[in-house]
Design an enzyme around this catalytic site. Structure first.
Site, PDB file in Angstrom:
ATOM      1  N   GLU A  11      36.797  42.565 -73.367  1.00 44.31           N
ATOM      2  CA  GLU A  11      37.868  41.600 -73.626  1.00 44.31           C
ATOM      3  C   GLU A  11      37.966  40.603 -72.481  1.00 44.31           C
ATOM      4  O   GLU A  11      38.884  39.784 -72.450  1.00 44.31           O
ATOM      5  CB  GLU A  11      39.212  42.315 -73.778  1.00 44.31           C
ATOM      6  CG  GLU A  11      39.360  43.150 -75.024  1.00 44.31           C
ATOM      7  CD  GLU A  11      40.768  43.690 -75.181  1.00 44.31           C
ATOM      8  OE1 GLU A  11      41.733  42.950 -74.894  1.00 44.31           O
ATOM      9  OE2 GLU A  11      40.911  44.852 -75.580  1.00 44.31           O
ATOM     10  N   CYS A  21      39.554  47.258 -77.445  1.00 47.04           N
ATOM     11  CA  CYS A  21      39.050  48.288 -76.536  1.00 47.04           C
ATOM     12  C   CYS A  21      37.970  49.188 -77.131  1.00 47.04           C
ATOM     13  O   CYS A  21      37.484  50.079 -76.436  1.00 47.04           O
ATOM     14  CB  CYS A  21      40.203  49.162 -76.041  1.00 47.04           C
ATOM     15  SG  CYS A  21      41.409  48.286 -75.021  1.00 47.04           S
ATOM     16  N   HIS A  65      41.038  57.539 -76.205  1.00 46.69           N
ATOM     17  CA  HIS A  65      41.366  56.296 -75.500  1.00 46.69           C
ATOM     18  C   HIS A  65      42.603  56.539 -74.634  1.00 46.69           C
ATOM     19  O   HIS A  65      43.541  57.227 -75.041  1.00 46.69           O
ATOM     20  CB  HIS A  65      41.621  55.185 -76.513  1.00 46.69           C
ATOM     21  CG  HIS A  65      42.020  53.885 -75.884  1.00 46.69           C
ATOM     22  ND1 HIS A  65      41.216  53.219 -74.979  1.00 46.69           N
ATOM     23  CD2 HIS A  65      43.155  53.133 -76.018  1.00 46.69           C
ATOM     24  CE1 HIS A  65      41.825  52.104 -74.592  1.00 46.69           C
ATOM     25  NE2 HIS A  65      43.003  52.032 -75.207  1.00 46.69           N
TER      26      HIS A  65
END
Length: 350
Positions: A82, A114, A236
């Site tokens: 990103e 992500c 995550h």
């Protein structure tokens, strides 16, 4: 699914750290409350001469060194980030020359918040599985952004992980994968905006938890897995609370999650977040271990993978490539003024 998996891995964490309490003091927040809220003690900060490109290069070089293969045998390279330094210019093409890859290579920058690096992993798996390439590489690297004074600033950090996929010399064989995606406006950054925005209430239940649980339960139901089948589970890590909570919701014991949690020490490295936890597990895993890996990307989607560790990992672990644990300990603390300088957040106007 024919035999394919992770052949090598490499990670890079910048040395610089800023403590959560240092940021909290600047903005008048209670440091203890903020640390308890996010369970992030400190975060990694890229050096003044570092960006997503240099971080990706370093992680990829370490993966190649550990694999001991000719870089020209890499037939595809994918970069998920990103934090592109250029609006129009791929990082992947820079890596082709920086790593000494062949010019006859598929090279693409991926986009899915992500989990773009995770999408690169599946793209590489597909090409290897089809026989079109011998090895593929995916890199997740970010110098993630958080607006000064906004809560994302407490966790947005820097780091990168590279994975090499192939058929020969597999250290973690891919057994199964399941994807869960929907249109969920939890987090976004518009063109030209320096910092992202998030939909507050959308970031938890409708986004992170729904998609990670959807992918994991879907995988378990489709392939017949149970929580007890996994030696480790890596999710995550936007903060220290979410991965622990989602594990509880999936009836996965916390003891299987804690070894892969890195966010407490380096913050949320975005595309390297789940992959960094995965790399940490690979650094210590034993043959026969089964690893559940579940990256998440805002917007939103999640991929759930199951890998089984092979005997080859013992050889790969003996290299002098720095482990994630070593990098977590190798750090230099900076203050908020240095942080602003290193992140190039001080703007001069004419």
């Amino acid at each position: 699914m024919s035999r394919v998996g992770i052949v090598s891995w490499g990670a890079y964490i910048p040395k610089y750290r800023i403590r959560t309490e240092e940021v909290a003091k600047i903005w008048g927040d209670d440091p203890l409350r903020i640390v308890d809220l996010y369970l992030v003690d400190e975060k990694s900060v890229e050096g003044i001469d570092e960006d997503a490109v240099t971080i990706a290069v370093e992680a990829a070089k370490r993966a190649l060194k550990r694999a001991r293969i000719d870089p020209k045998r890499i037939g595809a390279i994918y970069v998920g980030t990103e934090s592109k330094p250029y609006a129009v210019k791929p990082i992947s093409s820079i890596l082709v020359d920086a790593l000494g890859l062949s010019n006859n290579v598929f090279a693409v920058d991926m986009e899915f918040a992500c989990k773009a690096g995770s999408e690169g992993l599946m793209a590489a798996v597909g090409l290897v599985e089809s026989g079109r390439i011998e090895y593929g590489m995916t890199v997740g690297a970010d110098t993630s952004q958080g607006e000064p004074g906004e809560h994302l600033e407490y966790s947005a950090s820097s780091g990168g992980v590279a994975l090499i996929v192939g058929r020969d010399g597999i250290v973690a064989e891919l057994e199964a994968v399941y994807s869960f995606v929907s249109d969920t406006p939890d987090f976004w950054r518009r063109e030209g905006s320096p910092y992202p925005m998030h939909g507050e209430g959308f970031t938890g239940e409708p986004a992170y938890f729904r998609h990670i649980i959807g992918a994991t339960r879907g995988l378990m139901e489709k392939y017949g897995y149970k929580p007890s089948d996994f030696t480790y589970a890596v999710f995550h890590q936007p903060n220290g609370r979410f991965p622990v909570r989602v594990a509880s919701m999936l009836n996965i014991p916390i003891e299987k999650v804690k070894p892969g949690i890195v966010v407490t020490h380096i913050g949320n490295t975005y595309n390297a977040s789940a992959l960094m936890g995965f790399a940490k597990i690979l650094d210590m895993a034993k043959p026969g271990d089964k690893i559940l890996l579940v990256p998440f990307g805002s917007g939103a989607g999640s991929n759930a993978y199951v890998f089984t560790v092979t005997d080859t990992i013992l050889e790969r672990q003996k290299t002098d490539v720095p482990t994630v644990e070593q990098m977590l300990r190798d750090k230099i603390y900076i203050d908020y003024a240095q942080y602003l300088k290193m992140r190039k957040m001080i703007k001069l106007f004419e």
